[in-house]
Design a protein around this motif. Structure first.
Motif, PDB file in Angstrom:
ATOM      1  N   ASP A  28       0.831  -1.198   0.000  1.00 20.07           N
ATOM      2  CA  ASP A  28       0.000   0.000   0.000  1.00 20.07           C
ATOM      3  C   ASP A  28       0.876   1.263   0.000  1.00 20.07           C
ATOM      4  OD1 ASP A  28      -1.752   2.049   0.340  1.00 20.07           O
ATOM      5  OD2 ASP A  28      -2.622   1.324   2.219  1.00 20.07           O
ATOM      6  N   PRO A  29       1.193   1.780  -1.193  1.00 17.53           N
ATOM      7  CA  PRO A  29       2.095   2.949  -1.301  1.00 17.53           C
ATOM      8  C   PRO A  29       1.545   4.244  -0.701  1.00 17.53           C
ATOM      9  CG  PRO A  29       1.923   1.788  -3.390  1.00 17.53           C
ATOM     10  CD  PRO A  29       0.838   1.261  -2.518  1.00 17.53           C
ATOM     11  N   THR A  30       0.309   4.228  -0.203  1.00 18.36           N
ATOM     12  CA  THR A  30      -0.198   5.449   0.456  1.00 18.36           C
ATOM     13  C   THR A  30       0.283   5.519   1.900  1.00 18.36           C
ATOM     14  OG1 THR A  30      -2.249   4.435   1.250  1.00 18.36           O
ATOM     15  CG2 THR A  30      -2.297   5.424  -0.961  1.00 18.36           C
ATOM     16  N   LYS A  31       0.870   4.443   2.390  1.00 19.92           N
ATOM     17  CA  LYS A  31       1.342   4.410   3.783  1.00 19.92           C
ATOM     18  C   LYS A  31       2.708   5.115   3.905  1.00 19.92           C
ATOM     19  CE  LYS A  31      -1.379   1.077   5.971  1.00 19.92           C
ATOM     20  NZ  LYS A  31      -2.683   1.665   5.656  1.00 19.92           N
ATOM     21  N   SER A  32       2.764   6.114   4.784  1.00 17.41           N
ATOM     22  CA  SER A  32       4.023   6.842   5.000  1.00 17.41           C
ATOM     23  C   SER A  32       4.872   6.101   6.041  1.00 17.41           C
ATOM     24  CB  SER A  32       3.723   8.269   5.471  1.00 17.41           C
ATOM     25  OG  SER A  32       2.905   8.928   4.535  1.00 17.41           O
ATOM     26  N   ASN A  63      10.261  26.463   6.530  1.00 15.72           N
ATOM     27  CA  ASN A  63      11.185  25.404   6.110  1.00 15.72           C
ATOM     28  C   ASN A  63      10.926  24.095   6.874  1.00 15.72           C
ATOM     29  OD1 ASN A  63      12.455  27.270   4.464  1.00 15.72           O
ATOM     30  ND2 ASN A  63      13.884  27.885   6.079  1.00 15.72           N
ATOM     31  N   TYR A  64       9.772  23.497   6.615  1.00 17.05           N
ATOM     32  CA  TYR A  64       9.425  22.268   7.319  1.00 17.05           C
ATOM     33  C   TYR A  64      10.330  21.125   6.887  1.00 17.05           C
ATOM     34  CZ  TYR A  64       5.280  25.047   8.197  1.00 17.05           C
ATOM     35  OH  TYR A  64       4.444  26.072   8.550  1.00 17.05           O
ATOM     36  N   MET A  65      10.646  20.273   7.843  1.00 18.64           N
ATOM     37  CA  MET A  65      11.511  19.134   7.522  1.00 18.64           C
ATOM     38  C   MET A  65      10.692  18.007   6.892  1.00 18.64           C
ATOM     39  SD  MET A  65      12.481  15.899   8.887  1.00 18.64           S
ATOM     40  CE  MET A  65      13.945  14.895   8.798  1.00 18.64           C
ATOM     41  N   GLU A  66      11.213  17.466   5.820  1.00 20.18           N
ATOM     42  CA  GLU A  66      10.597  16.297   5.205  1.00 20.18           C
ATOM     43  C   GLU A  66      11.664  15.240   5.009  1.00 20.18           C
ATOM     44  OE1 GLU A  66       8.552  17.660   1.670  1.00 20.18           O
ATOM     45  OE2 GLU A  66       6.909  18.510   2.873  1.00 20.18           O
ATOM     46  N   VAL A  67      11.250  13.986   5.099  1.00 17.02           N
ATOM     47  CA  VAL A  67      12.192  12.892   4.839  1.00 17.02           C
ATOM     48  C   VAL A  67      12.280  12.728   3.325  1.00 17.02           C
ATOM     49  CG1 VAL A  67      12.671  10.435   5.113  1.00 17.02           C
ATOM     50  CG2 VAL A  67      11.684  11.741   7.017  1.00 17.02           C
ATOM     51  N   GLU A  68      13.477  12.931   2.822  1.00 18.36           N
ATOM     52  CA  GLU A  68      13.692  12.877   1.372  1.00 18.36           C
ATOM     53  C   GLU A  68      14.285  11.506   1.005  1.00 18.36           C
ATOM     54  OE1 GLU A  68      14.179  13.723  -1.682  1.00 18.36           O
ATOM     55  OE2 GLU A  68      16.259  13.599  -2.239  1.00 18.36           O
ATOM     56  N   HIS A  69      13.681  10.903  -0.043  1.00 18.71           N
ATOM     57  CA  HIS A  69      14.209   9.633  -0.554  1.00 18.71           C
ATOM     58  C   HIS A  69      15.098   9.962  -1.748  1.00 18.71           C
ATOM     59  CE1 HIS A  69      10.584   8.461   1.671  1.00 18.71           C
ATOM     60  NE2 HIS A  69      11.206   7.327   1.875  1.00 18.71           N
ATOM     61  N   PHE A  70      16.397   9.756  -1.614  1.00 24.66           N
ATOM     62  CA  PHE A  70      17.296  10.147  -2.708  1.00 24.66           C
ATOM     63  C   PHE A  70      16.919   9.402  -3.990  1.00 24.66           C
ATOM     64  CE2 PHE A  70      21.232  10.218  -5.185  1.00 24.66           C
ATOM     65  CZ  PHE A  70      21.400  11.594  -5.259  1.00 24.66           C
ATOM     66  N   HIS A  71      16.748   8.099  -3.876  1.00 28.07           N
ATOM     67  CA  HIS A  71      16.148   7.334  -4.980  1.00 28.07           C
ATOM     68  C   HIS A  71      14.638   7.331  -4.700  1.00 28.07           C
ATOM     69  CE1 HIS A  71      20.204   5.026  -5.298  1.00 28.07           C
ATOM     70  NE2 HIS A  71      20.244   6.180  -5.926  1.00 28.07           N
ATOM     71  N   HIS A  72      13.875   7.900  -5.616  1.00 30.86           N
ATOM     72  CA  HIS A  72      12.475   8.179  -5.281  1.00 30.86           C
ATOM     73  C   HIS A  72      11.679   6.932  -4.914  1.00 30.86           C
ATOM     74  CE1 HIS A  72       8.390   9.804  -5.578  1.00 30.86           C
ATOM     75  NE2 HIS A  72       8.994  10.900  -5.138  1.00 30.86           N
ATOM     76  N   LYS A  73      10.853   7.093  -3.915  1.00 31.82           N
ATOM     77  CA  LYS A  73      10.106   5.963  -3.338  1.00 31.82           C
ATOM     78  C   LYS A  73       9.068   5.359  -4.291  1.00 31.82           C
ATOM     79  CE  LYS A  73       7.038   9.167  -0.893  1.00 31.82           C
ATOM     80  NZ  LYS A  73       7.581  10.403  -1.519  1.00 31.82           N
TER      81      LYS A  73
END
Ligand SMILES: [Zn+2]
Length: 248
Positions: A28-32, A63-73
């Motif tokens: 389920d790719p909607t799950k963070s 400037n809210y922090m977000e978890v960035e996926h270098f290789h896109h999720k």
């Protein structure tokens, strides 16, 4: 952008947790599944609370922090909670990068690549030395005037102004000046150099600005002439120089 030393993964992110979360996300790719305080806190610790790309201070203003996926999720689902694929980024950088494919069109990964190899500065704007550098600047939109250039200019201008003031003030420091006065001068310069270290916002731009500033060069000479340049200042100066990018 500066080189970032990746720190160890949070203890909670065990191989089993990674396997479970990855399976959950693929189903389920909607799950963070990456949204865990222990992941976010560890990432923030790794960059001293800054965006890994633009070096803005996370949590300040918008400037809210977000978890960035270098290789896109979306495309690389198996890496959704792989520690080495996670970076802390501001909403602007993360949003601008979007689903950019860093495998087919690489950009600088500051935990792997040395940004100095790919990037430089000119007039408070990022310039590139390589194709990877160009891809980085363009995909992250690092030269947006309002959001990127103006904040960088503002903090650098403040530092340059201080250097001018210090250079003037040091003229009145003589061998017979009181120790208190000499210490005050030394402390001011120390604060200036501390502002250009890796735990402060916009390190690369600030360091580049100061090491290329003629007044700063004169200030260091004046400090040395007066015997005010100490080893700790020298160490801070050397570290600052290591963060500076080339002026292109
Ligand atoms: Zn950013």
């Amino acid at each position: 952008m500066i080189k970032i030393q990746r720190i160890a993964a949070p203890a909670e992110l065990t191989p089993q947790v990674v396997a479970d979360k990855t399976a959950l996300y693929i189903a389920d790719p909607t799950k963070s599944v990456w949204k865990e305080p222990y992941i976010e806190q560890r990432l923030i610790a790794m960059t001293h609370g800054k965006c890994c790309y633009c070096e803005c201070e996370l949590g300040k203003e918008s400037n809210y922090m977000e978890v960035e996926h270098f290789h896109h999720k979306d495309k690389y689902k198996n890496e959704v909670v792989i520690w080495d694929n996670l970076l802390p980024a501001c909403r602007s950088c993360n949003g601008n990068k979007g689903a950019h494919d860093t495998i087919t069109d690489p950009i600088v990964n500051p935990t792997v690549d040395d940004p100095k190899v790919h990037l430089g500065f000119r007039a408070f704007r990022y310039k590139w030395k390589t194709g990877v550098g160009k891809e980085t600047v363009v995909s992250l939109d690092l030269n947006d005037t309002e959001k990127r250039c103006k904040p960088r200019f503002s903090v650098c201008n403040e530092l340059v102004s201080k250097v001018e003031d210090f250079l003037e003030a040091i003229q009145s420091v003589t061998p017979v000046s009181r120790t208190q006065e000499k210490n005050r001068m030394r402390n001011k310069v120390r604060e200036l150099l501390e502002a250009c270290q890796c735990d402060r916002e916009y390190t690369a731009m600030k360091a580049t600005t100061i090491v290329n500033n003629e007044d700063y060069t004169s200030l260091v000479l004046e400090m040395k002439t007066r015997g005010l340049w100490t080893q700790d200042l020298d160490d801070l100066d050397a570290k600052m120089r290591s963060y500076a990018l080339d002026m292109l």
